[in-house]
Design a protein around this motif. Structure first.
Motif, mmCIF file in Angstrom:
data_model
loop_
_atom_site.group_PDB
_atom_site.id
_atom_site.type_symbol
_atom_site.label_atom_id
_atom_site.label_comp_id
_atom_site.label_asym_id
_atom_site.label_seq_id
_atom_site.Cartn_x
_atom_site.Cartn_y
_atom_site.Cartn_z
ATOM 1 N N ALA A 48 0.831 -1.208 0.000
ATOM 2 C CA ALA A 48 0.000 0.000 0.000
ATOM 3 C C ALA A 48 0.860 1.250 0.000
ATOM 4 C CB ALA A 48 -0.935 -0.018 1.212
ATOM 5 N N LYS A 49 1.925 1.239 0.781
ATOM 6 C CA LYS A 49 2.815 2.398 0.857
ATOM 7 C C LYS A 49 3.571 2.602 -0.456
ATOM 8 C CE LYS A 49 6.503 4.235 3.815
ATOM 9 N NZ LYS A 49 7.354 3.966 4.993
ATOM 10 N N ALA A 50 4.063 1.511 -1.043
ATOM 11 C CA ALA A 50 4.846 1.623 -2.283
ATOM 12 C C ALA A 50 3.982 2.075 -3.458
ATOM 13 C CB ALA A 50 5.514 0.287 -2.606
ATOM 14 N N LEU A 51 2.717 1.698 -3.479
ATOM 15 C CA LEU A 51 1.833 2.084 -4.586
ATOM 16 C C LEU A 51 1.282 3.494 -4.442
ATOM 17 C CD1 LEU A 51 -0.141 -1.200 -5.239
ATOM 18 C CD2 LEU A 51 1.463 -0.075 -6.784
ATOM 19 N N GLY A 52 1.273 4.017 -3.231
ATOM 20 C CA GLY A 52 0.808 5.392 -3.012
ATOM 21 C C GLY A 52 -0.605 5.606 -3.525
ATOM 22 N N ASP A 53 -0.800 6.621 -4.377
ATOM 23 C CA ASP A 53 -2.149 6.943 -4.867
ATOM 24 C C ASP A 53 -2.573 6.062 -6.045
ATOM 25 O OD1 ASP A 53 -0.717 7.913 -7.032
ATOM 26 O OD2 ASP A 53 -1.120 10.015 -6.592
ATOM 27 N N LYS A 54 -1.698 5.160 -6.473
ATOM 28 C CA LYS A 54 -1.972 4.174 -7.538
ATOM 29 C C LYS A 54 -2.148 4.790 -8.918
ATOM 30 C CE LYS A 54 -4.229 1.392 -4.052
ATOM 31 N NZ LYS A 54 -5.536 1.022 -3.557
ATOM 32 N N LYS A 55 -1.736 6.016 -9.083
ATOM 33 C CA LYS A 55 -1.825 6.632 -10.410
ATOM 34 C C LYS A 55 -0.941 5.881 -11.396
ATOM 35 C CE LYS A 55 -3.051 11.327 -9.063
ATOM 36 N NZ LYS A 55 -2.607 12.730 -8.964
ATOM 37 N N GLY A 56 -1.508 5.597 -12.556
ATOM 38 C CA GLY A 56 -0.747 5.018 -13.648
ATOM 39 C C GLY A 56 -0.588 3.511 -13.616
ATOM 40 N N ILE A 57 -1.104 2.822 -12.588
ATOM 41 C CA ILE A 57 -0.941 1.366 -12.558
ATOM 42 C C ILE A 57 -2.045 0.688 -13.375
ATOM 43 C CG2 ILE A 57 0.195 1.424 -10.314
ATOM 44 C CD1 ILE A 57 -2.440 0.154 -9.160
ATOM 45 N N ARG A 58 -1.799 -0.549 -13.725
ATOM 46 C CA ARG A 58 -2.799 -1.303 -14.485
ATOM 47 C C ARG A 58 -3.989 -1.697 -13.618
ATOM 48 N NH1 ARG A 58 -0.913 -2.183 -19.507
ATOM 49 N NH2 ARG A 58 1.339 -2.240 -19.774
ATOM 50 N N ARG A 59 -3.808 -1.825 -12.330
ATOM 51 C CA ARG A 59 -4.823 -2.108 -11.324
ATOM 52 C C ARG A 59 -5.214 -3.578 -11.231
ATOM 53 N NH1 ARG A 59 -10.919 0.459 -10.499
ATOM 54 N NH2 ARG A 59 -11.630 -1.179 -9.102
ATOM 55 N N TYR A 60 -5.507 -4.211 -12.348
ATOM 56 C CA TYR A 60 -5.929 -5.608 -12.352
ATOM 57 C C TYR A 60 -4.792 -6.504 -12.820
ATOM 58 C CZ TYR A 60 -10.564 -3.428 -12.426
ATOM 59 O OH TYR A 60 -11.660 -2.656 -12.155
ATOM 60 N N GLY A 61 -4.731 -7.690 -12.245
ATOM 61 C CA GLY A 61 -3.762 -8.675 -12.706
ATOM 62 C C GLY A 61 -4.276 -10.074 -12.455
ATOM 63 N N HIS A 62 -3.897 -10.977 -13.319
ATOM 64 C CA HIS A 62 -4.281 -12.371 -13.114
ATOM 65 C C HIS A 62 -3.185 -13.281 -13.658
ATOM 66 C CE1 HIS A 62 -5.476 -11.937 -17.332
ATOM 67 N NE2 HIS A 62 -5.314 -13.237 -17.413
ATOM 68 N N ALA A 63 -3.178 -14.506 -13.155
ATOM 69 C CA ALA A 63 -2.213 -15.489 -13.637
ATOM 70 C C ALA A 63 -2.727 -16.894 -13.376
ATOM 71 C CB ALA A 63 -0.863 -15.308 -12.946
ATOM 72 N N TYR A 64 -2.459 -17.761 -14.318
ATOM 73 C CA TYR A 64 -2.626 -19.206 -14.149
ATOM 74 C C TYR A 64 -1.222 -19.786 -14.085
ATOM 75 C CZ TYR A 64 -7.539 -19.094 -15.728
ATOM 76 O OH TYR A 64 -8.883 -18.865 -15.856
ATOM 77 N N VAL A 65 -0.964 -20.629 -13.092
ATOM 78 C CA VAL A 65 0.361 -21.247 -12.984
ATOM 79 C C VAL A 65 0.206 -22.745 -12.725
ATOM 80 C CG1 VAL A 65 2.465 -21.393 -11.595
ATOM 81 C CG2 VAL A 65 1.553 -19.158 -12.231
ATOM 82 N N PRO A 66 0.840 -23.564 -13.553
ATOM 83 C CA PRO A 66 0.874 -25.003 -13.313
ATOM 84 C C PRO A 66 2.173 -25.413 -12.626
ATOM 85 C CG PRO A 66 1.617 -24.582 -15.528
ATOM 86 C CD PRO A 66 1.354 -23.232 -14.894
ATOM 87 N N LEU A 67 2.130 -26.515 -11.940
ATOM 88 C CA LEU A 67 3.335 -27.192 -11.455
ATOM 89 C C LEU A 67 2.999 -28.683 -11.488
ATOM 90 C CD1 LEU A 67 6.129 -27.463 -10.261
ATOM 91 C CD2 LEU A 67 5.182 -26.913 -8.015
ATOM 92 N N ASP A 68 3.513 -29.353 -12.497
ATOM 93 C CA ASP A 68 3.174 -30.752 -12.726
ATOM 94 C C ASP A 68 1.655 -30.922 -12.778
ATOM 95 O OD1 ASP A 68 5.901 -31.172 -12.790
ATOM 96 O OD2 ASP A 68 6.020 -31.942 -10.752
ATOM 97 N N GLU A 69 1.068 -31.660 -11.840
ATOM 98 C CA GLU A 69 -0.373 -31.943 -11.888
ATOM 99 C C GLU A 69 -1.229 -30.818 -11.314
ATOM 100 O OE1 GLU A 69 -0.029 -32.102 -7.679
ATOM 101 O OE2 GLU A 69 1.397 -32.544 -9.267
ATOM 102 N N ALA A 70 -0.616 -29.852 -10.649
ATOM 103 C CA ALA A 70 -1.365 -28.792 -9.964
ATOM 104 C C ALA A 70 -1.515 -27.564 -10.863
ATOM 105 C CB ALA A 70 -0.660 -28.397 -8.672
#
Length: 195
Positions: free
Chosen positions: A79-101
């Motif tokens: 929260a401190k590092a992002l400050g007022d959040k100006k200019g960030i993408r805001r949303y993020g997502h990821a799918y990550v596999p590891l063998d069967e998981a």
């Protein structure tokens, strides 16, 4: 400067967190909970976030306070590092596999804390680590970073793989959401004008 240093001292834990959101994935970790250090390393490496965390906690009782409080302090640092959040993408997502998981993590730096956590571990412990503590870590992070976080383990037979895919996907989703979008320079990514 998208960096932050946060110290949090209670009767149960003494924690120091230093982050650089525009780092190289370097990690210096000493929480007293080896499996937590391994998971935090996933966040740093896959989020390409420089992360230094130390904790002196009451692990002679159990690991609960350490894991939860590290999540809290890391959330405060974000929260401190992002400050007022100006200019960030805001949303993020990821799918990550590891063998069967396979796990999916979606994050929104909305300013509104909310955790939606759907993980059915195949066993209760990974070595000495109680798998219930992973949820406590994310709840602490969410509450203090002010994010909406959806975590789904879609499949997996090995609890270590399940947990590791979650933390790797979390790191990648954080990276995507916190990334600066050159098309949004100086603009808060919200129709409200604030996050």
């Amino acid at each position: 400067m998208r960096q932050a240093d946060v110290t949090r001292n209670t009767l149960e834990t003494k924690i120091s967190v230093r982050i650089n959101l525009d780092g190289t994935g370097a990690a210096e970790l000493n929480t007293g909970v080896p499996f937590l250090d391994h998971m935090l390393d996933q966040i740093a490496r896959h989020g390409v976030i420089d992360l230094a965390i130390t904790c002196d906690g009451d692990t002679h009782i159990d690991d609960h306070h350490t894991v939860e409080d590290v999540g809290i302090t890391l959330g405060q640092a974000f929260a401190k590092a992002l400050g007022d959040k100006k200019g960030i993408r805001r949303y993020g997502h990821a799918y990550v596999p590891l063998d069967e998981a396979l796990s999916r993590v979606v994050v929104d730096f909305s300013g509104r804390p909310g955790l939606h956590y759907f993980v059915e571990y195949t066993r209760a412990r990974i070595g000495n680590f109680d798998v219930d503590l992973a949820r406590e870590f994310f709840q602490g992070f969410v509450n203090h970073a002010g994010v909406s976080l959806h975590i789904d383990n879609l499949r997996g037979d090995n609890a270590h793989h399940q947990c590791e895919t979650i933390f790797k996907a979390f790191g990648r989703a954080l990276r995507a959401a916190a990334e600066v979008d050159p098309r949004l320079a100086g603009v808060v990514p919200s129709t409200k004008g604030a996050l």
